[in-house]
Scaffold this active site. Structure first.
Site, PDB file in Angstrom:
ATOM      1  N   HIS A  53      -3.109  38.559 -65.078  1.00 24.32           N
ATOM      2  CA  HIS A  53      -1.907  38.577 -64.652  1.00 24.32           C
ATOM      3  C   HIS A  53      -1.586  40.004 -63.931  1.00 24.32           C
ATOM      4  O   HIS A  53      -2.517  40.863 -64.310  1.00 24.32           O
ATOM      5  CB  HIS A  53      -0.729  38.089 -65.468  1.00 24.32           C
ATOM      6  CG  HIS A  53      -0.632  36.773 -65.927  1.00 24.32           C
ATOM      7  ND1 HIS A  53       0.358  36.293 -66.586  1.00 24.32           N
ATOM      8  CD2 HIS A  53      -1.592  35.850 -65.697  1.00 24.32           C
ATOM      9  CE1 HIS A  53       0.112  34.949 -66.708  1.00 24.32           C
ATOM     10  NE2 HIS A  53      -0.944  34.689 -65.957  1.00 24.32           N
ATOM     11  N   GLU A  55       0.228  42.576 -64.687  1.00 25.82           N
ATOM     12  CA  GLU A  55       0.288  43.743 -65.719  1.00 25.82           C
ATOM     13  C   GLU A  55      -1.073  44.109 -66.290  1.00 25.82           C
ATOM     14  O   GLU A  55      -1.510  45.111 -66.206  1.00 25.82           O
ATOM     15  CB  GLU A  55       1.289  43.360 -66.935  1.00 25.82           C
ATOM     16  CG  GLU A  55       2.710  43.102 -66.484  1.00 25.82           C
ATOM     17  CD  GLU A  55       2.630  41.649 -66.303  1.00 25.82           C
ATOM     18  OE1 GLU A  55       3.916  40.907 -66.599  1.00 25.82           O
ATOM     19  OE2 GLU A  55       2.151  40.790 -65.652  1.00 25.82           O
TER      20      GLU A  55
END
Length: 345
Positions: A53, A55
């Site tokens: 993802h 992040e």
């Protein structure tokens, strides 16, 4: 705490980064990691199902401990569940991030709650920064989360007296070039275009999105053919840039579920009358697009057939969103009302 100008600039950058990722079953997400002084330490975005993802992608570019005390600026609330990857909220906590700023709350039943988890761990969380821009970016994905299936547009072209074809079955062309160009622009915005075998065999449509000069738009919808009859080897759909899917059409909700699993957000149902009526009867039409030409055809070749209405009290009311003139033709865009709305006095 109010977002700083640096964080606003970082969010705009994160929104731009998000568009590098594919639109599909997972959302497009971008992330920027800022130092306590406001310098950009790392950037990341989500590259598709099964990949890191946004992040985590950004954090992976930093040395251990480099994110301690940093601020993570993310377009979507960090997730709070374990799927193919672990929870992003946990990854941020373990990295020592002190503050998280995000634009759009995660609407998922399983994945939401990342903001609460971060706060519980002592991380400062600021939600809703540039939420309108973030919502626009994620519009089709958010719609799929809300509906639990792709958004469905049902389109037809008709004469003023509601016919889709002349008595002998010929139907090209009822509407003019401006209306047809509008259809092709909308095809390019869709992820899938659905047609019945009756229309396929009668008209041999290419099901591509084409500009007025005949060239293909860069974005092309995936063709979906509904019906049990075989698609001829010489059919134009076999030359489509994307391979077609054929389905018997006996379970439309199941078909939409399978299209959702393929990452399809927008479905454009184009033909013919039997197929359009099936989606309407099943309550699976979110938008109705009726292109109306100022011509009369008569006969029994109706644009819409049985939609489950046997008496006037069962009529399917729609709310008109817009009426647009396209050359000599009209485009009416409407939304079927829910049953509860129809029952409201």
């Amino acid at each position: 705490m109010t977002a700083t100008d640096t964080e606003i600039a970082a969010m705009r950058r994160a929104l731009a980064l998000a568009t590098h990722g594919p639109r599909g079953i997972n959302p497009q997400v971008g992330a920027v990691i800022l130092s306590p002084a406001g310098d950009v330490l790392a950037e990341g975005w989500h590259r598709g199902a099964g990949t890191a993802h946004a992040e985590v992608d950004a954090l992976s570019k930093l040395a251990p401990g480099a994110a301690r005390g940093a601020t993570a600026v993310v377009t979507l609330e960090p997730c709070n569940h374990t799927g193919r990857t672990g929870p992003c909220a946990v990854a941020l906590i373990e990295a020592g991030v002190a503050r998280v700023v995000y634009a759009v709350a995660d609407p998922g039943e399983r994945s939401s709650g990342g903001g609460e988890r971060l706060r519980a761990a002592g991380v400062d969380v600021d939600a809703g920064l540039l939420v309108d821009e973030g919502t626009e970016l994620l519009d089709s994905w958010l719609t799929v989360q809300r509906l639990g299936r792709p958004h469905v547009m049902v389109k037809w072209a008709q004469s003023l007296d509601g016919r889709a074809a002349a008595a002998d079955g010929t139907s090209q062309w009822i509407t003019g070039p401006d209306a047809r160009a509008d259809v092709h622009r909308r095809r390019a915005d869709a992820d899938a275009i659905v047609v019945g075998t009756g229309t396929l065999l009668a008209d041999d449509p290419a099901l591509t999105a084409r500009r007025p000069d005949g060239s293909l738009y860069d974005a092309q919808p995936r063709p979906v053919v509904i019906g049990t009859r075989a698609v001829p080897q010489e059919a134009a759909v076999r030359r489509h840039p994307k391979p077609f899917i054929q389905d018997e059409g006996d379970d439309l909700p199941d078909l939409l579920d399978r299209l959702r699993e393929l990452g399809i957000h927008r479905v454009f149902v184009e033909g013919g009358p039997t197929l359009a009526s099936s989606f309407l009867r099943a309550g699976l039409a979110d938008d109705v697009l009726a292109y109306v030409a100022p011509t009369l055809l008569g006969g029994d070749r109706l644009a819409v057939r049985d939609v489950g209405v046997t008496t006037i009290d069962e009529q399917r009311r729609l709310d008109v969103e817009s009426v647009e003139r396209l050359g000599d033709d009209l485009l009416i865009v409407a939304h079927p009302r829910s049953r509860s709305e129809e029952e409201t006095p």
